[in-house]
Design a protein around this motif. Structure first.
Motif, PDB file in Angstrom:
ATOM      1  N   THR A   1       6.570  26.808  12.490  1.00  0.00           N
ATOM      2  CA  THR A   1       6.673  25.228  11.904  1.00  0.00           C
ATOM      3  C   THR A   1       7.301  24.266  13.000  1.00  0.00           C
ATOM      4  O   THR A   1       7.288  23.089  13.122  1.00  0.00           O
ATOM      5  CB  THR A   1       7.619  25.154  10.640  1.00  0.00           C
ATOM      6  OG1 THR A   1       8.891  25.609  10.956  1.00  0.00           O
ATOM      7  CG2 THR A   1       6.666  26.051   9.603  1.00  0.00           C
TER       8      THR A   1
ATOM      9  N   VAL B   1      11.606  19.865   9.365  1.00  0.00           N
ATOM     10  CA  VAL B   1      10.408  21.122   8.955  1.00  0.00           C
ATOM     11  C   VAL B   1      10.367  20.992   7.276  1.00  0.00           C
ATOM     12  O   VAL B   1      11.468  21.358   6.641  1.00  0.00           O
ATOM     13  CB  VAL B   1      11.019  22.542   9.287  1.00  0.00           C
ATOM     14  CG1 VAL B   1      10.230  23.443   8.701  1.00  0.00           C
ATOM     15  CG2 VAL B   1      10.873  22.637  10.728  1.00  0.00           C
TER      16      VAL B   1
ATOM     17  N   GLN C   1       6.915  17.054  17.388  1.00  0.00           N
ATOM     18  CA  GLN C   1       7.386  18.440  16.691  1.00  0.00           C
ATOM     19  C   GLN C   1       7.575  19.420  17.666  1.00  0.00           C
ATOM     20  O   GLN C   1       8.574  20.412  17.501  1.00  0.00           O
ATOM     21  CB  GLN C   1       6.298  18.769  15.497  1.00  0.00           C
ATOM     22  CG  GLN C   1       6.755  19.829  14.919  1.00  0.00           C
ATOM     23  CD  GLN C   1       7.785  19.437  13.705  1.00  0.00           C
ATOM     24  OE1 GLN C   1       8.021  18.148  13.690  1.00  0.00           O
ATOM     25  NE2 GLN C   1       8.293  20.318  12.703  1.00  0.00           N
TER      26      GLN C   1
END
Length: 348
Positions: free
Chosen positions: A178, A222, A318
């Motif tokens: 993630t 996340v 990310q």
């Protein structure tokens, strides 16, 4: 007053006389030297030390001088690397590894005061020929195979969550995917760096990374999931609660655990994280002759996010890829090659 010199009818300051430095000007205190040394990432120091040690050993065997090395010695060393298979892998090194070796040798020379040595023209020509020969033989750059969502579920299913090690490994797998995390980033997490926020998601502080060598730190969000086994919030909460039951409430998030499920060290290394992924992948992932590593989470996470139409900029943020980095494009290009293939659906 500054002396002035006429230049094409104008007055400009004269060039200053060259400074003469005293021995005092060239001194560094022990703590300043240590501060400089500490600024270099440990992984970088290990890799550079290993590369330089290999070069020194080869020079000794060949009766050559490593420092300062000649252009001929460097070229001959590069040739040696291109024809000598590794004892561990049985393959000659990738061109990127040889490029790193050249860089390490140059850095060592600069550190010793040899600013422009050794000359690299001949060595780089040898390397260029090596790259061409590899390409013509069909040898391609080895890429870490992606760990997509289906493979992630198989890996998680291999974790015995009745044990602390199983809870820890499940946490590694979920956060690796993630966060699209590097293994060094996972190893560097502290317990207090991973928290549930007011929105019910995880806010994770990555203190430093490959693209943040200054250690400014960046927060990664996340989101919570919908399945108990893969919901990052539930997974992390269960692991932290298990740590707390053993009296561990601060320090590194990921700890070393022995076969009796006992904590043996408060830090789990990046190499140990990679070995865990490889070990579990060898057990449960399809037998497709691929070697999965922790790096597969970056490729898999990016690919799955792109399938769901996440913007490239969001994926890059990310995974903490540098602006303009082509690496993330390689991961999503695979998705486009299948989804938007011009031959799909033409009636063949």
């Amino acid at each position: 007053m500054t002396d002035l010199e006429p230049v094409e009818g104008e007055l400009v300051p004269a060039a200053p006389a060259r400074a003469v430095h005293s021995p005092r000007d060239l001194e560094l205190s022990d703590d300043t030297r240590q501060a400089i040394e500490d600024s270099i990432p440990k992984n970088t120091k290990r890799a550079y030390g290993r590369q330089w040690g290999t070069f020194e050993k080869w020079c000794g065997e060949q009766d050559r001088t490593p420092l300062p090395a000649t252009a001929q010695t460097l070229a001959q060393y590069v040739r040696h690397l291109t024809v000598t298979p590794s004892k561990r892998t049985g393959r000659t090194p990738a061109p990127s590894s040889i490029e790193q070796a050249i860089a390490v040798i140059r850095v060592a020379h600069r550190a010793a005061g040899y600013r422009d040595q050794p000359e690299t023209v001949a060595a780089l020509r040898v390397l260029k020929g090596y790259k061409k020969a590899r390409s013509e033989s069909g040898t391609r750059k080895r890429k870490a195979p992606a760990i997509n969502l289906d493979k992630l579920r198989l890996l998680i299913g291999d974790c015995d969550t009745a044990t602390l090690a199983g809870l820890r490994d499940r946490t590694i797998l979920i956060l690796g995917f993630t966060m699209m995390a590097r293994r060094s980033e996972l190893a560097g997490l502290h317990i207090k760096d991973v928290n549930e926020d007011d929105e019910g998601d995880l806010t994770i502080l990555v203190r430093s990374s490959k693209t943040d060598q200054e250690g400014d730190g960046v927060e990664v969000i996340v989101p919570r999931g919908v399945h108990n086994e893969t919901d990052p919030v539930r997974v992390v909460r269960a692991y932290k609660e298990a740590l707390a039951e053993r009296g561990v409430t601060e320090g590194r998030l990921l700890c070393a655990i022995n076969q009796w499920d006992q904590i043996t060290h408060d830090t789990m290394s990046g190499d140990a994280i990679n070995e865990m992924v490889q070990r579990r992948a060898a057990r449960v992932l399809p037998d497709d002759n691929l070697v999965y590593t922790a790096h597969g989470f970056r490729a898999g996470g990016a690919g799955e996010a792109y399938k769901k139409k996440a913007p490239l900029s969001a994926i890059r943020n990310q995974g903490r890829w540098a602006e303009g980095s082509p690496q993330v494009l390689e991961y999503i290009r695979v998705v486009d090659a299948r989804k938007e293939n011009p031959m799909r659906g033409i009636g063949l």
